[in-house]
Design an enzyme around this catalytic site. Sequence first.
Site, mmCIF file in Angstrom:
data_model
loop_
_atom_site.group_PDB
_atom_site.id
_atom_site.type_symbol
_atom_site.label_atom_id
_atom_site.label_comp_id
_atom_site.label_asym_id
_atom_site.label_seq_id
_atom_site.Cartn_x
_atom_site.Cartn_y
_atom_site.Cartn_z
ATOM 1 N N ARG A 234 36.321 37.288 40.176
ATOM 2 C CA ARG A 234 37.052 37.497 41.423
ATOM 3 C C ARG A 234 37.893 36.266 41.701
ATOM 4 O O ARG A 234 37.479 35.134 41.410
ATOM 5 C CB ARG A 234 36.078 37.686 42.590
ATOM 6 C CG ARG A 234 35.439 39.041 42.658
ATOM 7 C CD ARG A 234 36.413 40.131 43.115
ATOM 8 N NE ARG A 234 35.705 41.382 43.331
ATOM 9 C CZ ARG A 234 35.528 42.324 42.401
ATOM 10 N NH1 ARG A 234 36.033 42.177 41.199
ATOM 11 N NH2 ARG A 234 34.854 43.431 42.681
ATOM 12 N N GLU A 263 45.569 40.411 45.982
ATOM 13 C CA GLU A 263 46.120 41.390 45.035
ATOM 14 C C GLU A 263 46.229 42.766 45.690
ATOM 15 O O GLU A 263 45.439 43.078 46.574
ATOM 16 C CB GLU A 263 45.225 41.461 43.773
ATOM 17 C CG GLU A 263 43.795 41.888 44.074
ATOM 18 C CD GLU A 263 42.886 41.858 42.854
ATOM 19 O OE1 GLU A 263 42.830 40.832 42.153
ATOM 20 O OE2 GLU A 263 42.220 42.885 42.620
ATOM 21 N N HIS A 281 44.279 43.331 37.316
ATOM 22 C CA HIS A 281 42.874 43.664 37.613
ATOM 23 C C HIS A 281 42.461 44.966 36.905
ATOM 24 O O HIS A 281 42.130 45.952 37.556
ATOM 25 C CB HIS A 281 42.653 43.786 39.130
ATOM 26 C CG HIS A 281 41.195 43.780 39.515
ATOM 27 N ND1 HIS A 281 40.751 43.437 40.755
ATOM 28 C CD2 HIS A 281 40.073 44.092 38.812
ATOM 29 C CE1 HIS A 281 39.431 43.535 40.802
ATOM 30 N NE2 HIS A 281 39.005 43.945 39.629
#
Length: 315
Positions: A234, A263, A281
């Site tokens: 993360r 994000e 991601h």
Amino acid sequence: MSKPNILMIGPYPEWDMVELEAQFEVHKLYEAPDREAFLAQRGADIRGIATRGELGASAELIEKLPKLEIISVYGVGYDAVNLDAARARGIRVTNTPDVLTNDVADLGIGMMLVQSRGMIGAETWVKDGSWTAKGLYPLKRRVWGRKAGVLGLGRIGCEVAKRLKGFDMDIAYSDVSAKDFAKDMTFIADPVELADRSDFLFVTLAASAVTRHIVSKPVIEALGPEGMLINISRASNIDEDALLDALESGKLGSAALDVFEGEPKLNPRFLTLGNVLVQPHHASGTIETRRAMGKLVRDNLACHFAGQTLPTPVL
Ligand code: 8YV
């Protein structure tokens, strides 16, 4: 019997939507033109949440769902779920561990190789005619045999380390304590010391308030001008401003990142840097893994509403 009402915080692949809609009355918060109006109108009907790792469920949202019983997370990380708010109301929380471990590790290793060997720039070199015009592509750094650090030797960290062994790398790790099963790796408790002895530093620990900015300015600077930081956990685990400063000044050699603060809108400073590989991601983003994650989300919800044991509970 009527189907339980569940609230979706963000979309899932179409195949999951079909299955979810067969089992539950699905409400898509992300499609509501006015979220607050939707919650005021339908919030009291909702018994379950299906969310995603990075979207979680905030205390404010939980408060607006007085009949909420379960939050099922599509992802292993549940740091975006307010666990205190859930615990206070006896709301169950589940995640999708194990099924995504290998894919996340694969992406981390892939990013290390792509970045260290300069493969993105090499492709441009071919496509823009530089190969013909300028000749050989600039030399890059080797991967095999070098020193790797793994920050967080959990499920994903272990799979990263297993793959690094295939590259004959000298591996060290940090965790809360030394692991009996990791005798072939060096345990270094202090992340600064770990970074100092590493060419590649993988961040693989579960995020929490305790791990926030564990990759601090001193850690980043210890990794140094020849070092590479790889984050498949993360963004909150890294001091992003310190990271950007170090990438811009050359105090850190390079980075390969799958996750970012705020994000999908990332800090525009990332976009102009030549020494960072950015990914959207998607470490768990294979069809196989996402199918397994979706099934686990549904299984957790279904077991809960059938009064059965939850397959992968967090709370
Ligand atoms: C996301 C993740 O959930 O597993 C996690 O913790 O962050 C991911 O798997 C996935 O990208 C879906 O949004």
